[in-house]
Write a protein that holds these residues in place. Structure first.
Motif, mmCIF file in Angstrom:
data_model
loop_
_atom_site.group_PDB
_atom_site.id
_atom_site.type_symbol
_atom_site.label_atom_id
_atom_site.label_comp_id
_atom_site.label_asym_id
_atom_site.label_seq_id
_atom_site.Cartn_x
_atom_site.Cartn_y
_atom_site.Cartn_z
ATOM 1 N N PRO A 34 -5.726 8.373 -9.257
ATOM 2 C CA PRO A 34 -6.364 7.036 -8.388
ATOM 3 C C PRO A 34 -8.320 6.689 -8.544
ATOM 4 O O PRO A 34 -8.365 5.646 -7.235
ATOM 5 N N ALA B 72 0.327 -0.839 -0.483
ATOM 6 C CA ALA B 72 -0.078 0.346 0.469
ATOM 7 C C ALA B 72 0.547 0.992 -0.074
ATOM 8 O O ALA B 72 2.342 1.265 0.975
ATOM 9 N N LEU B 73 0.562 2.059 -0.638
ATOM 10 C CA LEU B 73 1.340 3.891 -0.827
ATOM 11 C C LEU B 73 0.801 4.450 0.859
ATOM 12 O O LEU B 73 1.994 4.886 0.976
ATOM 13 N N ASP B 74 0.118 3.966 1.445
ATOM 14 C CA ASP B 74 -0.593 5.084 2.834
ATOM 15 C C ASP B 74 -1.042 3.785 3.890
ATOM 16 O O ASP B 74 -1.764 2.780 3.209
ATOM 17 N N ARG C 238 -3.756 10.186 -3.096
ATOM 18 C CA ARG C 238 -2.472 10.058 -3.554
ATOM 19 C C ARG C 238 -2.261 9.390 -4.830
ATOM 20 O O ARG C 238 -3.098 8.314 -4.628
ATOM 21 N N GLU D 98 -3.373 3.763 7.252
ATOM 22 C CA GLU D 98 -4.606 4.689 7.363
ATOM 23 C C GLU D 98 -3.988 5.669 8.949
ATOM 24 O O GLU D 98 -4.569 7.132 8.578
ATOM 25 N N SER E 61 -5.650 1.919 -0.339
ATOM 26 C CA SER E 61 -4.624 2.055 -0.355
ATOM 27 C C SER E 61 -4.101 1.227 -0.966
ATOM 28 O O SER E 61 -3.898 -0.142 -0.687
ATOM 29 N N LYS E 62 -3.036 1.204 -2.472
ATOM 30 C CA LYS E 62 -2.764 -0.241 -2.714
ATOM 31 C C LYS E 62 -1.436 0.706 -3.591
ATOM 32 O O LYS E 62 -1.184 1.851 -2.926
ATOM 33 N N CYS F 43 -8.315 3.075 -7.199
ATOM 34 C CA CYS F 43 -8.844 2.648 -5.670
ATOM 35 C C CYS F 43 -10.339 3.625 -4.810
ATOM 36 O O CYS F 43 -10.120 3.882 -3.662
ATOM 37 N N CYS G 253 -2.034 4.266 -5.494
ATOM 38 C CA CYS G 253 -2.190 4.735 -5.148
ATOM 39 C C CYS G 253 -3.752 5.407 -3.801
ATOM 40 O O CYS G 253 -2.917 4.205 -3.256
ATOM 41 N N THR G 254 -3.866 6.153 -3.453
ATOM 42 C CA THR G 254 -4.817 6.101 -2.168
ATOM 43 C C THR G 254 -5.537 7.237 -2.253
ATOM 44 O O THR G 254 -5.776 8.219 -3.101
#
Length: 172
Positions: A122, A24-26, A169, A28, A49-50, A126, A53-54
């Motif tokens: 995103p 995940a990019l981010d 993102r 939570e 988030s993947k 996402c 993208c988030t």
């Protein structure tokens, strides 16, 4: 395939699928901590988030941007801050986030496309269809407050009528 092979495969695959935030990019909680300096966050309505993208949708207690984000009232001033890698809060009257992106592209194509990518990248990976419909409405509203962080490849949209914030993102 035998039952033993299937069980062996499942035993190997399940731990990988259960890894939190894998790819995940981010995360939570980290994103909420990052945005706490910018917003008056309340509950999280949606988070995905993947690796590339988030998208996060938050309720906000107050639909305003904290003073730590530099405010700009012109595209020229925004570009100077964006060049320095600073986030910018656009304080332009009656401008939608979409119009702000177009104005940036007309002055500096690369920076304008960066904002566009942060806001559109995103949407396919996402975002659910329901979130996408609401996002489009907010993206084209002149009531939306817009914050762009080129260094973080992120776009933050605050929608005062519903006390919502949408964070996007992209890492395309």
């Amino acid at each position: 395939m035998t039952v033993a092979r299937i069980l062996r495969w499942v035993m190997m695959a399940v731990p990988l699928a259960l890894l939190p935030g894998c790819g995940a990019l981010d995360k939570e909680d980290q994103l909420r901590a990052e945005l706490a300096d910018w917003l008056y966050l309340a509950e999280t309505r949606y988070f995905a988030s993947k690796h590339n993208c988030t998208v996060a949708v938050f309720d906000v207690a107050r639909a305003e941007v904290r003073t730590v984000v530099p405010r700009v009232s012109s595209v020229e001033t925004a570009l100077l801050r964006i060049e320095k890698g600073e986030p910018v809060f656009f304080r332009t009257q009656q401008s939608t986030p979409n119009e702000i992106s177009q104005a940036l592209m007309s002055k500096n194509l690369q920076k304008g496309v960066g904002m566009l990518t942060a806001g559109t990248g995103p949407t396919t990976g996402c975002m659910t269809d329901g979130i996408a419909a609401g996002y489009y409405r907010i993206l084209t509203s002149d009531e939306t407050l817009t914050v762009y962080d080129s260094a973080g490849e992120a776009l933050l949209l605050i929608y005062p009528p519903e006390l919502l914030a949408i964070f996007l993102r992209s890492s395309l």
